[in-house]
Design a protein around this motif. Structure first.
Motif, short mmCIF file in Angstrom:
data_model
loop_
_atom_site.label_atom_id
_atom_site.label_comp_id
_atom_site.label_asym_id
_atom_site.label_seq_id
_atom_site.Cartn_x
_atom_site.Cartn_y
_atom_site.Cartn_z
N TYR A 65 0.85 -1.21 0.00
CA TYR A 65 0.00 0.00 0.00
C TYR A 65 0.88 1.25 0.00
CZ TYR A 65 -3.15 3.62 1.79
OH TYR A 65 -3.85 4.78 1.98
N TRP A 66 1.88 1.27 0.89
CA TRP A 66 2.75 2.45 0.96
C TRP A 66 3.66 2.55 -0.26
CZ3 TRP A 66 1.00 6.02 3.75
CH2 TRP A 66 0.35 5.76 4.97
N SER A 68 2.71 1.72 -3.21
CA SER A 68 1.80 2.30 -4.20
C SER A 68 1.70 3.81 -4.02
CB SER A 68 0.42 1.65 -4.08
OG SER A 68 -0.52 2.30 -4.89
N GLN A 69 1.65 4.27 -2.76
CA GLN A 69 1.56 5.70 -2.49
C GLN A 69 2.83 6.42 -2.95
OE1 GLN A 69 -1.26 7.28 -1.15
NE2 GLN A 69 -2.13 5.25 -1.57
N ARG A 70 4.00 5.77 -2.77
CA ARG A 70 5.27 6.42 -3.14
C ARG A 70 5.47 6.46 -4.65
NH1 ARG A 70 7.12 3.10 1.08
NH2 ARG A 70 7.92 1.60 -0.45
N GLY A 72 3.10 5.86 -7.21
CA GLY A 72 2.01 6.24 -8.10
C GLY A 72 1.51 5.08 -8.93
N SER A 74 -0.52 1.31 -9.05
CA SER A 74 -1.53 0.57 -8.29
C SER A 74 -0.90 -0.66 -7.66
CB SER A 74 -2.68 0.15 -9.22
OG SER A 74 -2.20 -0.74 -10.20
N ASP A 132 -0.75 5.01 -14.75
CA ASP A 132 -0.25 4.16 -13.66
C ASP A 132 1.25 3.89 -13.90
OD1 ASP A 132 0.51 1.87 -12.12
OD2 ASP A 132 -1.61 1.38 -11.86
N ASP A 192 -5.79 -3.75 -4.74
CA ASP A 192 -5.81 -2.40 -4.15
C ASP A 192 -6.76 -2.32 -2.96
OD1 ASP A 192 -4.23 -0.41 -6.06
OD2 ASP A 192 -5.20 -1.92 -7.31
N ALA A 196 -5.68 -1.62 0.94
CA ALA A 196 -6.27 -0.55 1.75
C ALA A 196 -6.83 -1.11 3.06
CB ALA A 196 -7.36 0.15 0.96
N ASN A 199 -4.01 -1.96 5.34
CA ASN A 199 -3.43 -0.75 5.93
C ASN A 199 -4.24 -0.30 7.14
OD1 ASN A 199 -3.70 2.59 5.63
ND2 ASN A 199 -1.61 1.78 5.73
#
Length: 619
Positions: A65-66, A68-70, A72, A74, A132, A192, A196, A199
């Protein structure tokens, strides 16, 4: 609610309970209660196991998850890239690390998007939104796949993509990412959404852990405050009673020292007594010793038979051995005409067969020892001849030479003709064998063709003959970068561990085709310098060892090295086959040492001329 409460309730309802019924009732209730407690323990353990399993899975998805956040990208895209990398020779961790590096390149370089667009990679969709990052990463892989390897490697280094992932990209990752997406869709797994949810779970778990830590610290602080007075009291009591404590400790230490002294004196006396007994035993005559030994053996046997020793494995083995000895003694008594316990006449054929088998095994062992001894002696007199020029039992150098030449011809097929050797003619004495040109395997050929620009560049850098690196790789491993020999040689160029370390290869670098080729070029360049630019000596040094070539010369190369040199030369540019017959005749020489040196010098000259012709190519 316990058994007494239930019993009182039943009595209040009018049930009559006698003593027997009460005991049975109490036993049933106790059993049910114990089973309930057991079930509760099992349920609790299962709950803990489920919690630990959930936490382990959630932790991995939380990391994605993190990521993916860093980046960009999925979570589904990251998982698909990891799956594709693992299916094409890399791994998920390396692919994710390369994706993070590409994303970092995009974040930290204002012109990064334009650079990728010029490279032919689309970074935005039809609406102008950023794609993505996993899709961008796949696009980069498709472009690098179509480039020459050296150029693709340069771009990969700029973008932070490691070489293993680059090689996986060039093998084709796109098909496997689509395959992973299809599997996820068929199963109904939404990566995804799962990430989430994981997380949120890990956030709650970390909150609970922080709260538990606070509670632990608070309880510990309260206990520390309460225990401070107790520690002070303990310290005060220790100081007030120190003389008594010191006296007890001193007495204990003195007691241990006294006990050690007593044990030491006892051991010394026992050793002294043993020495006296040995001295006394030595003064007895043979008959007295036999009488005492027999009496002692009877006492030991009586003790063993009356204890549990015979029931132990050692006792049973001992009894079995004694039984065989007893049977053999009874058989010998029968053979000598005495009165035996068993009539051995019916068993005599089997006994003779067993004794014959034992005798044949004994003879085979002796024969094996004789062969080994003869082998060692043969090698010893051969070594003595090489070093001293004479052999044990031979009066002259000439006789020694004749014997050595016969042995050399019988063992190796290498013959030396001398004018003073009776019964020998002046025919050819050495015939080099034709060798078959080595071929790379199908996969090895593809790899070497891909590496050919790199190999050519290395040959130019280290001033090596054209095609040498590729030919050595074909001869050593047939182009297999993961090849390993029984002797411990590894990789495309079959480096032994010490040589690999000397050439700067560490860990699994020896299995990396590019790093292994760089080390081979460096090593061959060193060997060329050591051998004065002589290509044949260089190849012999690579196969046999530079120390052996410098010590013994080219004339005494083993057959493997004699075949190895033309094998490598056969795959170099302009050479079709290497097949040679060499005839060497020696005249007017009676000293075997001098004859051997003459053969070696002439063979070296022939081989050097062949190597020069090979390096120049056909005219």
């Amino acid at each position: 609610m316990d058994a007494e409460t239930i019993k009182d309730f039943l009595v209040s309802l009018g049930f009559a309970v006698d003593d027997a019924g009460a005991k049975k009732f109490d036993a049933v209730i106790a059993g049910v209660t114990a089973n309930v407690f057991k079930m509760a323990a099992v349920v609790e353990g299962a709950a803990l196991t489920v919690t630990a399993f959930t936490a382990k899975i959630a932790s991995g998805l939380d990391n994605l998850y993190w990521a993916s956040q860093r980046t960009g990208a999925s979570v589904a895209g990251i998982k698909a890239l990891g799956y594709a990398a693992s299916q094409t020779g890399s791994n998920a961790e390396a692919a994710q690390s390369s994706l993070e590096s590409l994303s970092r390149f995009m974040r930290n370089n204002p012109g990064a998007e334009g650079f990728l667009n010029r490279l032919g990679v689309q970074t935005r969709d039809a609406k102008g939104n950023m794609k993505d990052m996993a899709s961008v990463f796949s696009g980069v892989g498709d472009k690098l796949k179509s480039m020459p390897y050296y150029r693709a490697n340069q771009y990969a280094q700029m973008l932070g993509i490691d070489e293993n992932t680059l090689m996986a990209m060039r093998r084709g990752m796109t098909g496997f990412t689509a395959e992973y997406s299809a599997m996820s869709k068929a199963i109904g797994f939404n990566a995804d959404r799962a990430a989430a949810g994981s997380n949120r779970f890990m956030t709650s778990l970390r909150d609970f852990g922080a709260m538990a830590g606070m509670a632990r610290d608070k309880i510990g602080a309260n206990l520390a405050g309460g225990l401070a007075g107790s520690v002070d009291n303990l310290r005060k009591q220790f100081l007030d009673n120190f003389p008594k404590i010191e006296d007890v400790i001193t007495r204990g230490v003195k007691g241990l020292l006294w006990l050690a002294d007593v044990i030491g004196r006892v051991v010394y006396r026992l050793m002294q007594a043993g020495s006296d007994i040995m001295e006394w035993w030595g003064k007895l005559d043979k008959g007295t010793k036999e009488l005492i030994a027999t009496f002692g053996a009877l006492m030991i046997a009586w003790k063993l038979l009356n204890t549990a020793f015979m029931m132990s494995p050692i006792g049973r083995i001992t009894a079995l051995g004694l039984a065989f000895i007893g049977l053999y003694e009874d058989y010998k008594t029968w053979k000598e005409g005495g009165k035996s316990l068993i009539d051995w006449k019916a068993w005599e054929p089997q006994v003779k067969q067993g004794l014959a088998l034992i005798d044949s095994i004994s003879k085979a062992i002796k024969e094996l020892g004789r062969v080994i001894d003869d082998f060692q002696k043969n090698h010893k007199w051969a070594a003595d001849f090489i070093q001293k020029g004479t052999l044990p039992g031979e009066d002259s150098v000439k006789d020694s030479g004749l014997r050595f030449r016969r042995w050399l011809k019988d063992k190796t097929g290498f013959a030396i003709n001398l004018d003073d050797d009776p019964g020998q003619d002046d025919g050819p004495v050495q015939h080099a064998q034709s060798v078959r040109r080595p071929r790379a395997s199908e996969s090895g050929s593809k790899l070497l063709n891909l590496l050919e620009p790199t190999l050519n560049k290395l040959e130019g850098l280290y001033q090596l003959p054209a095609g040498l690196l590729k030919s050595v790789a074909i001869t050593e491993s047939a182009g297999n970068p993961l090849a390993q020999s029984g002797a411990g040689a590894k990789g495309l160029f079959q480096f032994m561990d010490p040589t690999a370390r000397d050439m700067g290869l560490s860990g699994n670098d020896v299995f990396d085709p590019v790093k292994s080729a760089q080390a081979a070029a460096k090593y061959l360049s060193q060997l060329m310098k050591m051998n004065g630019g002589d290509l044949e000596k260089t190849l012999a040094s690579y196969n046999w060892g530079v120390g052996n070539v410098q010590k013994y010369g080219m004339g005494l190369m083993p057959q493997e090295t004699r075949n190895y040199v033309p094998k490598v030369l056969s795959n170099m540019p302009g050479i079709q086959t290497v097949s040679q017959e060499t005839n060497i005749h020696i005249h007017g020489v009676s000293d075997p040492n001098r004859a051997g040196m003459e053969v070696a010098d002439r063979q070296t000259g022939v081989n050097s001329r062949l190597a020069q012709q090979v390096s120049r190519g056909p005219r």
